[in-house]
Design an enzyme around this catalytic site. Structure first.
Site, PDB file in Angstrom:
ATOM      1  N   LYS A   1       0.837  -1.212   0.000  1.00 36.62           N
ATOM      2  CA  LYS A   1       0.000   0.000   0.000  1.00 36.62           C
ATOM      3  C   LYS A   1       0.871   1.261   0.000  1.00 36.62           C
ATOM      4  O   LYS A   1       0.652   2.172  -0.793  1.00 36.62           O
ATOM      5  CB  LYS A   1      -0.894   0.012   1.253  1.00 36.62           C
ATOM      6  CG  LYS A   1      -1.490   1.366   1.594  1.00 36.62           C
ATOM      7  CD  LYS A   1      -2.320   1.344   2.852  1.00 36.62           C
ATOM      8  CE  LYS A   1      -1.600   1.583   4.137  1.00 36.62           C
ATOM      9  NZ  LYS A   1      -1.328   3.002   4.492  1.00 36.62           N
ATOM     10  N   ASN A   2       1.859   1.280   0.896  1.00 34.15           N
ATOM     11  CA  ASN A   2       2.632   2.513   1.051  1.00 34.15           C
ATOM     12  C   ASN A   2       3.617   2.755  -0.083  1.00 34.15           C
ATOM     13  O   ASN A   2       4.130   3.867  -0.233  1.00 34.15           O
ATOM     14  CB  ASN A   2       3.344   2.523   2.415  1.00 34.15           C
ATOM     15  CG  ASN A   2       2.351   2.716   3.549  1.00 34.15           C
ATOM     16  OD1 ASN A   2       1.193   3.056   3.299  1.00 34.15           O
ATOM     17  ND2 ASN A   2       2.779   2.490   4.773  1.00 34.15           N
TER      18      ASN A   2
ATOM     19  N   ARG B   1       1.138  14.791  13.172  1.00 35.80           N
ATOM     20  CA  ARG B   1       1.869  14.474  11.940  1.00 35.80           C
ATOM     21  C   ARG B   1       1.974  15.714  11.054  1.00 35.80           C
ATOM     22  O   ARG B   1       1.185  15.890  10.125  1.00 35.80           O
ATOM     23  CB  ARG B   1       1.162  13.327  11.197  1.00 35.80           C
ATOM     24  CG  ARG B   1       1.098  12.050  11.998  1.00 35.80           C
ATOM     25  CD  ARG B   1       0.350  10.963  11.265  1.00 35.80           C
ATOM     26  NE  ARG B   1       1.115  10.417  10.157  1.00 35.80           N
ATOM     27  CZ  ARG B   1       0.623   9.574   9.266  1.00 35.80           C
ATOM     28  NH1 ARG B   1      -0.644   9.174   9.349  1.00 35.80           N
ATOM     29  NH2 ARG B   1       1.367   9.113   8.273  1.00 35.80           N
TER      30      ARG B   1
ATOM     31  N   CYS C   1      -4.626  13.370  13.545  1.00 35.03           N
ATOM     32  CA  CYS C   1      -4.518  11.984  13.108  1.00 35.03           C
ATOM     33  C   CYS C   1      -4.463  11.125  14.362  1.00 35.03           C
ATOM     34  O   CYS C   1      -3.833  11.521  15.351  1.00 35.03           O
ATOM     35  CB  CYS C   1      -3.229  11.838  12.304  1.00 35.03           C
ATOM     36  SG  CYS C   1      -2.871  10.146  11.843  1.00 35.03           S
TER      37      CYS C   1
ATOM     38  N   ASP D   1       5.052   0.765  11.965  1.00 37.65           N
ATOM     39  CA  ASP D   1       3.809   0.156  11.478  1.00 37.65           C
ATOM     40  C   ASP D   1       3.628  -1.295  11.937  1.00 37.65           C
ATOM     41  O   ASP D   1       2.586  -1.908  11.659  1.00 37.65           O
ATOM     42  CB  ASP D   1       3.741   0.221   9.943  1.00 37.65           C
ATOM     43  CG  ASP D   1       3.597   1.648   9.434  1.00 37.65           C
ATOM     44  OD1 ASP D   1       3.282   2.537  10.245  1.00 37.65           O
ATOM     45  OD2 ASP D   1       3.809   1.877   8.227  1.00 37.65           O
TER      46      ASP D   1
ATOM     47  N   ARG E   1      -4.500  10.910   4.697  1.00 35.92           N
ATOM     48  CA  ARG E   1      -3.403  11.848   4.813  1.00 35.92           C
ATOM     49  C   ARG E   1      -2.380  11.708   3.694  1.00 35.92           C
ATOM     50  O   ARG E   1      -1.738  12.678   3.289  1.00 35.92           O
ATOM     51  CB  ARG E   1      -2.753  11.588   6.171  1.00 35.92           C
ATOM     52  CG  ARG E   1      -2.154  12.771   6.783  1.00 35.92           C
ATOM     53  CD  ARG E   1      -1.449  12.401   8.042  1.00 35.92           C
ATOM     54  NE  ARG E   1      -0.401  13.368   8.266  1.00 35.92           N
ATOM     55  CZ  ARG E   1       0.751  13.340   7.648  1.00 35.92           C
ATOM     56  NH1 ARG E   1       1.014  12.378   6.785  1.00 35.92           N
ATOM     57  NH2 ARG E   1       1.646  14.269   7.876  1.00 35.92           N
TER      58      ARG E   1
ATOM     59  N   ARG F   1      -8.506  -0.260   5.296  1.00 34.23           N
ATOM     60  CA  ARG F   1      -7.697   0.769   4.617  1.00 34.23           C
ATOM     61  C   ARG F   1      -6.357   0.205   4.174  1.00 34.23           C
ATOM     62  O   ARG F   1      -5.772   0.683   3.211  1.00 34.23           O
ATOM     63  CB  ARG F   1      -7.430   1.944   5.575  1.00 34.23           C
ATOM     64  CG  ARG F   1      -8.661   2.706   5.934  1.00 34.23           C
ATOM     65  CD  ARG F   1      -8.303   3.885   6.781  1.00 34.23           C
ATOM     66  NE  ARG F   1      -7.353   4.735   6.049  1.00 34.23           N
ATOM     67  CZ  ARG F   1      -6.906   5.893   6.473  1.00 34.23           C
ATOM     68  NH1 ARG F   1      -7.302   6.351   7.633  1.00 34.23           N
ATOM     69  NH2 ARG F   1      -6.068   6.595   5.766  1.00 34.23           N
TER      70      ARG F   1
HETATM   71  C1  EPZ Z   1       4.677   6.960   6.173  1.00 35.66           C
HETATM   72  O1  EPZ Z   1       3.981   8.107   6.656  1.00 35.66           O
HETATM   73  C2  EPZ Z   1       3.677   5.827   6.138  1.00 35.66           C
HETATM   74  N1  EPZ Z   1       2.541   6.191   5.290  1.00 35.66           N
HETATM   75  C3  EPZ Z   1       3.190   5.513   7.553  1.00 35.66           C
HETATM   76  O2  EPZ Z   1       2.387   4.351   7.486  1.00 35.66           O
HETATM   77  C4  EPZ Z   1       4.407   5.190   8.438  1.00 35.66           C
HETATM   78  O3  EPZ Z   1       3.962   4.989   9.760  1.00 35.66           O
HETATM   79  C5  EPZ Z   1       5.393   6.345   8.383  1.00 35.66           C
HETATM   80  O4  EPZ Z   1       5.776   6.618   7.009  1.00 35.66           O
HETATM   81  C6  EPZ Z   1       6.672   6.081   9.156  1.00 35.66           C
HETATM   82  O5  EPZ Z   1       7.291   4.923   8.662  1.00 35.66           O
HETATM   83  C7  EPZ Z   1       2.620   6.054   3.978  1.00 35.66           C
HETATM   84  O6  EPZ Z   1       3.643   5.677   3.429  1.00 35.66           O
HETATM   85  C8  EPZ Z   1       1.400   6.340   3.200  1.00 35.66           C
HETATM   86  P1  EPZ Z   1       6.881  10.373   8.023  1.00 35.66           P
HETATM   87  P2  EPZ Z   1       4.643   9.531   6.549  1.00 35.66           P
HETATM   88  O7  EPZ Z   1       6.737  11.667   7.321  1.00 35.66           O
HETATM   89  O8  EPZ Z   1       5.553   9.582   5.394  1.00 35.66           O
HETATM   90  C9  EPZ Z   1       7.666  13.491  11.513  1.00 35.66           C
HETATM   91  C10 EPZ Z   1       0.476   3.023   7.908  1.00 35.66           C
HETATM   92  O9  EPZ Z   1       0.010   2.529   8.960  1.00 35.66           O
HETATM   93  N2  EPZ Z   1       7.508  14.517  10.454  1.00 35.66           N
HETATM   94  O10 EPZ Z   1       8.007   9.476   7.631  1.00 35.66           O
HETATM   95  O11 EPZ Z   1       3.566  10.537   6.639  1.00 35.66           O
HETATM   96  C11 EPZ Z   1       6.376  12.721  11.773  1.00 35.66           C
HETATM   97  O12 EPZ Z   1       5.524  13.408  12.640  1.00 35.66           O
HETATM   98  C12 EPZ Z   1       0.991   4.437   7.884  1.00 35.66           C
HETATM   99  O13 EPZ Z   1       0.502   2.419   6.833  1.00 35.66           O
HETATM  100  C13 EPZ Z   1       7.790  15.819  10.729  1.00 35.66           C
HETATM  101  O14 EPZ Z   1       8.181  16.192  11.829  1.00 35.66           O
HETATM  102  O15 EPZ Z   1       5.517   9.567   7.873  1.00 35.66           O
HETATM  103  C14 EPZ Z   1       6.910  11.434  12.322  1.00 35.66           C
HETATM  104  O16 EPZ Z   1       7.241  11.589  13.668  1.00 35.66           O
HETATM  105  C15 EPZ Z   1       0.679   5.220   9.093  1.00 35.66           C
HETATM  106  N3  EPZ Z   1       7.605  16.743   9.727  1.00 35.66           N
HETATM  107  C16 EPZ Z   1       8.195  11.208  11.536  1.00 35.66           C
HETATM  108  O17 EPZ Z   1       8.557  12.509  11.052  1.00 35.66           O
HETATM  109  C17 EPZ Z   1       7.206  16.382   8.470  1.00 35.66           C
HETATM  110  O18 EPZ Z   1       7.076  17.248   7.616  1.00 35.66           O
HETATM  111  C18 EPZ Z   1       8.075  10.264  10.362  1.00 35.66           C
HETATM  112  O19 EPZ Z   1       6.927  10.614   9.569  1.00 35.66           O
HETATM  113  C19 EPZ Z   1       6.951  15.039   8.209  1.00 35.66           C
HETATM  114  C20 EPZ Z   1       7.109  14.113   9.225  1.00 35.66           C
END
Ligand code: EPZ
Length: 428
Positions: free
Chosen positions: A22-23, A122, A117, A309, A93, A401
């Protein structure tokens, strides 16, 4: 709304094929905005999130065609609309990953700022910082981010935040930089396999990306990308969930289409717990578990560390370990909505900040519990598989989802899960 009614205590046995990721599929679909001609993505899972993004892409002028065999074809037909509205971004998201492609290809993007969220705060500040560095103007108007740039310019971009890099942020900047003038370097890039899959697809379309899979990605801008055929990588999180399902039921399961090299941190912890995981001669993965589960310490981290995850699913397993385990969440410190629900099933979990202390118990006991996010729901299903008696997991739309008909696939391995409209659950 549907619920799952699970009769616990069945040992899982047999073979299951892992779905496409999915991701990985979501950013790949968004990347079609960048391309001329048709993209065909093979092995896309049939999930609510995939349908939601298809709907958004159609609104953005992309013709999306789903065929029965899991292939999706995408072709841009109209570049006028560049607005990803709140109603759609609110539901999913990951819609934010249209931002980079829209800006790079159409010179503008209007994307609703995602709100709260249930796995914690996030933000998307790093996405915006990166796009700004490429020359975009960024403005927040009425809850929407407005981005504009006649032509993006290559730049050096640092994408590290307080919790490490950002997966979708790296995807967004990498996609945008493909059509920028000159060379871009992303430092502290996410190394996740889904980012690598996206880079491989973009390179096949004509992009010039190197270093993907490492924290420094270099992108030489090109003037055009052409859609191609691409097979989505297997879903490492679905595979990890099935590994835990086998382990928690003391089962013996073979996973085909499984990339064990994407799961090394997970296999490391499973082995420490006493679960046997091995590659078979035909390239599948065999998992079986001993009766005694050892307690472990584990911490979620960006790839190649243990994935956030799979934190909830491992917690379900460790509830039954012979001693106390410690689980620390370093990506989403509040991603613990499953703790209270697992406690309803007889687990003994104590949360202290971003850490949960898991006191192993001899048995979980079936109970009505509520799903509230995708991976937390998966953990409740896993707990239900081994709990004594009946577990009812309500609001399973969360699990739909991200898992393609999980109940049918677990039932094929010997589980007993019924999907029912919630109003009938009490009469079972
Ligand atoms: C991806 O989300 C995945 N989603 C998430 O999977 C997964 O949990 C996450 O990566 C971490 O591995 C998809 O790929 C669609 P991040 P993403 O930006 O990219 C912080 C699932 O269950 N951050 O890597 O949105 C954030 O708050 C989902 O399938 C900032 O501070 O996650 C977090 O603490 C849920 N500023 C960390 O970085 C930003 O601009 C990592 O988030 C962006 C993120």
């Amino acid at each position: 709304m549907d619920c799952f009614v699970i009769s616990g205590g069945k040992r899982l046995k047999g073979t299951v094929a892992i779905s496409g990721s999915k991701n990985a599929a979501l950013p790949l679909m968004a990347a079609s905005i960048l391309t001329e001609g048709e993209t065909v993505l093979k092995g896309v899972p049939d999930l609510t999130d995939i349908r939601s993004l298809s709907y958004l892409l159609e609104k953005l002028g992309v013709r999306v065609f789903h065929s029965d065999n899991g292939n999706i074809s995408l072709k841009v037909e109209d570049e006028m609309n560049c607005h990803a509205e709140y109603e759609l971004v609110r539901q999913m998201r990951a819609s934010v990953c249209v931002m980079g492609p829209l800006l790079a290809k159409r010179g503008r993007a209007q994307v609703s700022l995602p709100g709260g969220c249930n796995i914690g705060y996030r933000p998307i500040n790093l996405h915006l910082q990166g796009l700004e560095a490429l020359g975009a103007t960024v403005e927040l108007v009425g809850g929407d981010i407005h981005l504009k740039a006649k032509r993006l310019k290559g730049a050096e971009i640092f994408l590290g935040g307080p919790f490490g890099s950002t997966v979708l942020g790296t995807a967004n900047i990498m996609m945008a930089a493909c059509l920028a003038d000159g060379t871009s370097v992303i430092e502290c890039a996410a190394c996740e396999p889904e980012v690598v899959d996206l880079a491989n697809y973009l390179n096949a379309c004509g992009a010039r990306i190197t270093g993907h899979g490492t924290p420094r990605i270099t992108i030489e801008g090109v003037s055009e990308l052409k859609g191609v055929e691409h097979t989505v990588i297997p879903d490492r999180i679905e595979a990890g969930t099935i590994l835990v399902a086998a382990a928690i039921t003391n089962g013996d399961v073979r996973l085909s289409n499984c990339r064990l090299d994407h799961l090394l941190a997970v296999v490391d912890r499973l082995k420490a717990i006493g679960v046997h995981v091995e590659r078979t001669t035909d390239g599948s993965v065999q998992v079986s578990s001993a009766r005694r589960l050892e307690p472990v310490e584990m911490t979620t981290q960006p790839y190649p560390g243990f994935p956030t995850d799979l934190q909830a699913q491992m917690m379900a397993l460790l509830c039954l370990a012979d001693g106390n385990s410690i689980i620390t969440e370093k990506i989403y410190p509040d991603r613990f909505v499953h703790v209270a629900e697992l406690n309803r099933m007889g687990a003994i979990l104590r949360k202290e900040g971003p850490t949960v202390i898991v006191e192993g118990v001899k048995q979980l006991i079936g109970a009505p519990v509520m799903a509230s996010d995708l991976r937390a729901s998966a953990a409740l299903v896993l707990a239900g598989l081994v709990a004594k008696g009946k577990t009812t997991v309500s609001r399973v739309y969360h699990i739909d989802r991200g898992y393609d008909r999980i109940e049918l696939r677990l039932n094929a391995l010997g589980a007993d899960i019924k999907r029912l409209p919630e109003k009938y659950a009490d009469h079972q």
